[in-house]
Design an enzyme around this catalytic site. Structure first.
Site, PDB file in Angstrom:
ATOM      1  N   LYS A   1       0.833  -1.213   0.000  1.00 17.16           N
ATOM      2  CA  LYS A   1       0.000   0.000   0.000  1.00 17.16           C
ATOM      3  C   LYS A   1       0.865   1.259   0.000  1.00 17.16           C
ATOM      4  CE  LYS A   1      -2.136  -0.858   3.868  1.00 17.16           C
ATOM      5  NZ  LYS A   1      -1.532  -2.146   4.248  1.00 17.16           N
TER       6      LYS A   1
ATOM      7  N   ARG B   1      -8.680   1.579   9.983  1.00 20.70           N
ATOM      8  CA  ARG B   1      -8.173   0.240  10.243  1.00 20.70           C
ATOM      9  C   ARG B   1      -9.148  -0.586  11.068  1.00 20.70           C
ATOM     10  NH1 ARG B   1      -2.579   0.727   9.282  1.00 20.70           N
ATOM     11  NH2 ARG B   1      -1.310  -1.067   9.817  1.00 20.70           N
TER      12      ARG B   1
ATOM     13  N   ARG C   1      11.947  -6.472   5.061  1.00 20.49           N
ATOM     14  CA  ARG C   1      11.924  -5.024   5.206  1.00 20.49           C
ATOM     15  C   ARG C   1      12.716  -4.543   6.415  1.00 20.49           C
ATOM     16  NH1 ARG C   1       6.018  -2.348   5.020  1.00 20.49           N
ATOM     17  NH2 ARG C   1       5.945  -2.976   7.195  1.00 20.49           N
TER      18      ARG C   1
ATOM     19  N   ARG D   1      11.876  -3.373   9.460  1.00 19.03           N
ATOM     20  CA  ARG D   1      11.479  -2.269  10.327  1.00 19.03           C
ATOM     21  C   ARG D   1      11.398  -2.791  11.769  1.00 19.03           C
ATOM     22  NH1 ARG D   1       6.071   0.036   8.124  1.00 19.03           N
ATOM     23  NH2 ARG D   1       5.209  -1.121   9.888  1.00 19.03           N
TER      24      ARG D   1
ATOM     25  N   ARG E   1       0.295  -8.806  13.633  1.00 22.85           N
ATOM     26  CA  ARG E   1      -0.300  -7.749  12.800  1.00 22.85           C
ATOM     27  C   ARG E   1      -1.257  -8.323  11.767  1.00 22.85           C
ATOM     28  NH1 ARG E   1       4.974  -5.364  11.255  1.00 22.85           N
ATOM     29  NH2 ARG E   1       3.953  -4.434   9.472  1.00 22.85           N
TER      30      ARG E   1
HETATM   31  P1  ADP Z   1       1.729  -1.960   7.897  1.00 23.91           P
HETATM   32  O1  ADP Z   1       0.737  -1.635   6.819  1.00 23.91           O
HETATM   33  O2  ADP Z   1       2.959  -2.587   7.355  1.00 23.91           O
HETATM   34  O3  ADP Z   1       1.144  -2.712   9.050  1.00 23.91           O
HETATM   35  P2  ADP Z   1       1.712   0.787   8.890  1.00 23.91           P
HETATM   36  O4  ADP Z   1       2.866   1.698   8.672  1.00 23.91           O
HETATM   37  O5  ADP Z   1       0.433   1.084   8.194  1.00 23.91           O
HETATM   38  O6  ADP Z   1       2.281  -0.641   8.530  1.00 23.91           O
HETATM   39  O7  ADP Z   1       1.380   0.690  10.450  1.00 23.91           O
HETATM   40  C1  ADP Z   1       2.350   0.385  11.431  1.00 23.91           C
HETATM   41  C2  ADP Z   1       1.722   0.414  12.836  1.00 23.91           C
HETATM   42  O8  ADP Z   1       1.225   1.748  13.116  1.00 23.91           O
HETATM   43  C3  ADP Z   1       0.497  -0.482  13.026  1.00 23.91           C
HETATM   44  O9  ADP Z   1       0.856  -1.809  13.320  1.00 23.91           O
HETATM   45  C4  ADP Z   1      -0.235   0.228  14.181  1.00 23.91           C
HETATM   46  O10 ADP Z   1       0.387  -0.026  15.427  1.00 23.91           O
HETATM   47  C5  ADP Z   1       0.007   1.704  13.876  1.00 23.91           C
HETATM   48  N1  ADP Z   1      -1.090   2.278  13.047  1.00 23.91           N
HETATM   49  C6  ADP Z   1      -0.991   2.728  11.758  1.00 23.91           C
HETATM   50  N2  ADP Z   1      -2.184   3.182  11.313  1.00 23.91           N
HETATM   51  C7  ADP Z   1      -3.060   3.005  12.331  1.00 23.91           C
HETATM   52  C8  ADP Z   1      -4.450   3.252  12.496  1.00 23.91           C
HETATM   53  N3  ADP Z   1      -5.209   3.769  11.506  1.00 23.91           N
HETATM   54  N4  ADP Z   1      -5.029   2.933  13.685  1.00 23.91           N
HETATM   55  C9  ADP Z   1      -4.311   2.427  14.692  1.00 23.91           C
HETATM   56  N5  ADP Z   1      -3.003   2.138  14.602  1.00 23.91           N
HETATM   57  C10 ADP Z   1      -2.369   2.432  13.443  1.00 23.91           C
END
Ligand code: ADP
Length: 186
Positions: free
Chosen positions: A15, A92, A131, A133, A144
């Site tokens: 994404k 989310r 990746r 991270r 996750r």
């Molecule tokens: P990925 O898509 O690889 O899981 P993101 O960068 O979108 O990675 O998100 C990393 C972390 O940030 C998530 O696991 C969560 O802890 C937090 N996070 C991101 N977006 C949200 C959201 N909309 N609501 C709650 N937590 C979020």
């Protein structure tokens, strides 16, 4: 052309990569809640300190916190004359989707398209492990994916029932997938 978009899909589906590229090409505001939260963590802000441990566990940061981030960005953009946006990683869960709906009603900026990026778990896990991270170790990745399935995947039906959802197969080169997404924008 559709210019108020959101990207849905499991972690590792690509994404962020697609959203960044598309936003640059079409001059859209790219709003990645993950990136914005990581920036807060890096800056050591109060908000970042609150989010850091939750993110490291692979759980969702509180709805109120992410909504505040998204609201301020979307309101600022609307106030400065509008334009399109692309939401990546938000909403989310259903509560976030409902709150987003209320906010977008206020701004009179309805979502035009929700793009679902679909990919098999085995490929997702391999990509995320590569990746490296802070939250990309195998235990956290599995968690996750579970969080995605339980809390985020219900949004597929939610946006489907509103007639907004289109799915793309997210296996292939970055360019191929970008073409599949572009084809949906009209
Ligand atoms: P990925 O898509 O690889 O899981 P993101 O960068 O979108 O990675 O998100 C990393 C972390 O940030 C998530 O696991 C969560 O802890 C937090 N996070 C991101 N977006 C949200 C959201 N909309 N609501 C709650 N937590 C979020």
């Amino acid at each position: 052309m559709k210019q108020r978009l959101l990207f849905l899909g499991p972690p590792g589906a690509g994404k962020g990569t697609q959203a960044e590229q598309l936003a640059a090409d079409r001059n859209l505001l790219h709003l990645s809640t993950g990136d914005l939260l990581r920036a807060e963590v890096a800056a050591g802000s109060a908000l970042g300190q609150e989010a850091e441990a939750v993110m490291a566990r692979g759980e969702l940061v509180s709805d109120a916190l992410v909504l505040a981030i998204v609201r301020s960005r979307l309101e600022a953009q609307a106030a400065s004359g509008g334009g399109g946006w692309l939401l990546d990683g938000f909403p989310r869960n259903l509560a976030q989707a409902e709150s987003l709906g209320v906010l977008l009603d206020e701004l009179q900026q309805p979502i035009e398209l929700a793009v679902l990026m679909e990919l098999d778990d085995a490929v997702l896990i391999q990509r995320l492990l590569g990746r490296g991270r802070a939250d990309d170790n195998e235990t956290v990745i599995r968690h996750r994916l579970e969080v995605y399935r339980e809390q985020t995947a219900p949004l597929i039906r939610y946006y489907q029932s509103k007639g907004l959802l289109q799915a793309v197969e997210a296996n292939g080169t970055v360019e191929t997938i970008a073409e599949r997404i572009t084809a949906l924008l009209g």
